[in-house]
Design a protein around this motif. Sequence first.
Motif, PDB file in Angstrom:
ATOM      1  N   ARG A 231       0.545  -0.812  -0.010  1.00 58.55           N
ATOM      2  CA  ARG A 231       0.409  -0.005   0.105  1.00 58.55           C
ATOM      3  C   ARG A 231       0.968   1.202  -0.423  1.00 58.55           C
ATOM      4  O   ARG A 231       0.716   2.366  -0.508  1.00 58.55           O
ATOM      5  CB  ARG A 231      -0.554   0.039   1.182  1.00 58.55           C
ATOM      6  CG  ARG A 231      -1.847   1.295   1.526  1.00 58.55           C
ATOM      7  CD  ARG A 231      -2.799   0.842   2.792  1.00 58.55           C
ATOM      8  NE  ARG A 231      -3.774   0.544   2.629  1.00 58.55           N
ATOM      9  CZ  ARG A 231      -4.639   0.225   2.324  1.00 58.55           C
ATOM     10  NH1 ARG A 231      -5.408   1.924   1.494  1.00 58.55           N
ATOM     11  NH2 ARG A 231      -6.110  -0.411   1.884  1.00 58.55           N
ATOM     12  N   TYR A 232       1.845   1.740   0.580  1.00 53.87           N
ATOM     13  CA  TYR A 232       3.039   2.630   0.865  1.00 53.87           C
ATOM     14  C   TYR A 232       3.251   2.530  -0.513  1.00 53.87           C
ATOM     15  O   TYR A 232       3.385   3.899  -0.649  1.00 53.87           O
ATOM     16  CB  TYR A 232       3.897   2.372   2.107  1.00 53.87           C
ATOM     17  CG  TYR A 232       4.808   3.827   2.155  1.00 53.87           C
ATOM     18  CD1 TYR A 232       4.966   4.280   2.650  1.00 53.87           C
ATOM     19  CD2 TYR A 232       6.314   3.415   1.073  1.00 53.87           C
ATOM     20  CE1 TYR A 232       6.115   4.971   2.456  1.00 53.87           C
ATOM     21  CE2 TYR A 232       6.842   3.959   0.956  1.00 53.87           C
ATOM     22  CZ  TYR A 232       6.963   5.275   1.719  1.00 53.87           C
ATOM     23  OH  TYR A 232       7.624   6.044   1.556  1.00 53.87           O
ATOM     24  N   GLU A 235       0.818   4.591  -2.806  1.00 57.04           N
ATOM     25  CA  GLU A 235       0.522   5.861  -2.662  1.00 57.04           C
ATOM     26  C   GLU A 235       2.157   6.148  -2.716  1.00 57.04           C
ATOM     27  O   GLU A 235       1.733   7.756  -3.073  1.00 57.04           O
ATOM     28  CB  GLU A 235       0.710   5.913  -0.750  1.00 57.04           C
ATOM     29  CG  GLU A 235      -1.119   5.411  -0.683  1.00 57.04           C
ATOM     30  CD  GLU A 235      -0.415   5.512   0.949  1.00 57.04           C
ATOM     31  OE1 GLU A 235       0.420   5.457   2.016  1.00 57.04           O
ATOM     32  OE2 GLU A 235      -1.637   5.057   1.843  1.00 57.04           O
ATOM     33  N   ASP A 236       2.704   5.869  -2.621  1.00 61.96           N
ATOM     34  CA  ASP A 236       4.507   6.795  -3.309  1.00 61.96           C
ATOM     35  C   ASP A 236       4.493   6.778  -4.632  1.00 61.96           C
ATOM     36  O   ASP A 236       5.143   7.680  -4.743  1.00 61.96           O
ATOM     37  CB  ASP A 236       5.623   5.695  -2.541  1.00 61.96           C
ATOM     38  CG  ASP A 236       7.045   6.897  -2.928  1.00 61.96           C
ATOM     39  OD1 ASP A 236       6.964   7.593  -2.347  1.00 61.96           O
ATOM     40  OD2 ASP A 236       8.216   6.433  -3.367  1.00 61.96           O
ATOM     41  N   LEU A 238       1.709   6.817  -6.506  1.00 62.43           N
ATOM     42  CA  LEU A 238       1.038   8.666  -6.949  1.00 62.43           C
ATOM     43  C   LEU A 238       1.667   9.399  -6.515  1.00 62.43           C
ATOM     44  O   LEU A 238       0.999  10.553  -7.096  1.00 62.43           O
ATOM     45  CB  LEU A 238      -0.403   7.744  -5.625  1.00 62.43           C
ATOM     46  CG  LEU A 238      -1.050   6.607  -6.590  1.00 62.43           C
ATOM     47  CD1 LEU A 238      -2.459   6.473  -5.715  1.00 62.43           C
ATOM     48  CD2 LEU A 238      -1.957   6.850  -7.384  1.00 62.43           C
ATOM     49  N   ARG A 239       1.927   9.669  -5.358  1.00 66.64           N
ATOM     50  CA  ARG A 239       2.764  11.185  -5.557  1.00 66.64           C
ATOM     51  C   ARG A 239       3.633  10.967  -6.171  1.00 66.64           C
ATOM     52  O   ARG A 239       3.741  12.730  -6.452  1.00 66.64           O
ATOM     53  CB  ARG A 239       3.395  10.862  -4.130  1.00 66.64           C
ATOM     54  CG  ARG A 239       4.015  12.552  -3.496  1.00 66.64           C
ATOM     55  CD  ARG A 239       5.030  11.875  -2.609  1.00 66.64           C
ATOM     56  NE  ARG A 239       6.040  11.369  -2.691  1.00 66.64           N
ATOM     57  CZ  ARG A 239       7.048  11.232  -3.582  1.00 66.64           C
ATOM     58  NH1 ARG A 239       7.375  12.685  -3.638  1.00 66.64           N
ATOM     59  NH2 ARG A 239       8.817  10.252  -3.412  1.00 66.64           N
ATOM     60  N   LYS A 244      -4.904  11.700  -7.426  1.00 70.00           N
ATOM     61  CA  LYS A 244      -4.841  11.256  -6.027  1.00 70.00           C
ATOM     62  C   LYS A 244      -6.363   9.956  -6.881  1.00 70.00           C
ATOM     63  O   LYS A 244      -7.010   9.927  -8.058  1.00 70.00           O
ATOM     64  CB  LYS A 244      -6.239  12.241  -5.815  1.00 70.00           C
ATOM     65  CG  LYS A 244      -5.490  13.247  -5.404  1.00 70.00           C
ATOM     66  CD  LYS A 244      -6.446  14.286  -4.701  1.00 70.00           C
ATOM     67  CE  LYS A 244      -5.271  15.396  -3.666  1.00 70.00           C
ATOM     68  NZ  LYS A 244      -6.874  16.548  -3.220  1.00 70.00           N
ATOM     69  N   ILE A 247      -7.804   3.376  -3.013  1.00 68.84           N
ATOM     70  CA  ILE A 247      -6.662   2.788  -3.060  1.00 68.84           C
ATOM     71  C   ILE A 247      -7.764   1.260  -2.296  1.00 68.84           C
ATOM     72  O   ILE A 247      -8.342   1.989  -1.151  1.00 68.84           O
ATOM     73  CB  ILE A 247      -5.570   2.943  -2.284  1.00 68.84           C
ATOM     74  CG1 ILE A 247      -4.219   3.297  -2.721  1.00 68.84           C
ATOM     75  CG2 ILE A 247      -4.658   0.836  -1.792  1.00 68.84           C
ATOM     76  CD1 ILE A 247      -2.914   4.293  -1.941  1.00 68.84           C
TER      77      ILE A 247
END
Length: 328
Positions: A231-232, A235-236, A238-239, A244, A247
């Motif tokens: 998951r991290y 998110e990384d 997507l950053r 946006k 998830i």
Amino acid sequence: MKTEPNEVHNKPKLVTVFGGTGFVGRAVVAALAKRGYRVRVAVRKPEIAYYMGPLGNVGQLQMVQANIRNRKSVDHVLQGSDHVVNLVGVLSESGKQRFNAVHVQGAKNVAEAAKAASINMTHVSSLAADINSPSAYARTKAQGEIAVLEAVPTAVILRPSIIFGHEDRFFNRFANMARFSPFLPVIGGGETKLQPVYVGDVAEAVARAVDGKLMPGGVYELGGPDVQTFRYWMEDMLRVIMRKRAIVSIPWWLASLQAKVLGLLPNPCLTSDQVKLLKSDNVVSEEAKKQGRTLEGMGIHPEAVDTILPAYLWRYRVAGQYTKTGFA
């Protein structure tokens, strides 16, 4: 003794690389060529691999036809070699490319041919390799390692975690998905821990094994400097691409059901075996760290994901490299 004018002395060693045209293979071939080795790239279709020529000097790279599943072709291509590197692997089965045929029998063919030719070997496996794993991919990777060391006890085994880089099939795949989908799926809550390793660091590890700088018969575990959950990493990513997206966690039972259906497609994005594989963390063991069987133990300082990711994921931003701020 009189020397002929065109006689060549101290000819560079010849390294034969199986799987040299793939994502990892191209980085390995470039690293070996940079060191001055002559490199013979063994591929099933050499006529479509000549684009690799610029990775070395004129005449430094040679494309030859070989099939890792065919022992005779492996024996033939190793003639005159000083070292052999096996990078061949498949993430999912299709046609004749079965896990057992490629990971076990293929690795055995290369190792036994290396033994017959009296040369050493470097074998790239996977950090997931586990003889007791419910995943056929992980089991056959472990079986392949055993076959290699039985034939060539001095072979070096390299076990990389998920490999990232400009042409990877991990971050690129999900970044491309984020361009069209309002959400990204993560299986089992995305709690599986991963330790992505940069392709250039893997290539350097292979080159050092060919140089003879690694422990004969050693099994090295290759991971990057950061351990985070699936998951991290989503998110990384997507950053980095400045998007946006929700998830969404997919329960294990539902993922298994979806994989059974998707696995019937020609190029499945998810298979039942991959779901089983995701149930185990993919990180370097404490034992390998203590014994120095890691990139750091080799003297290689692994690149961090956040250092490399922006260099190639910018193309998934709304305005590409011209996207400066804001999320889409």
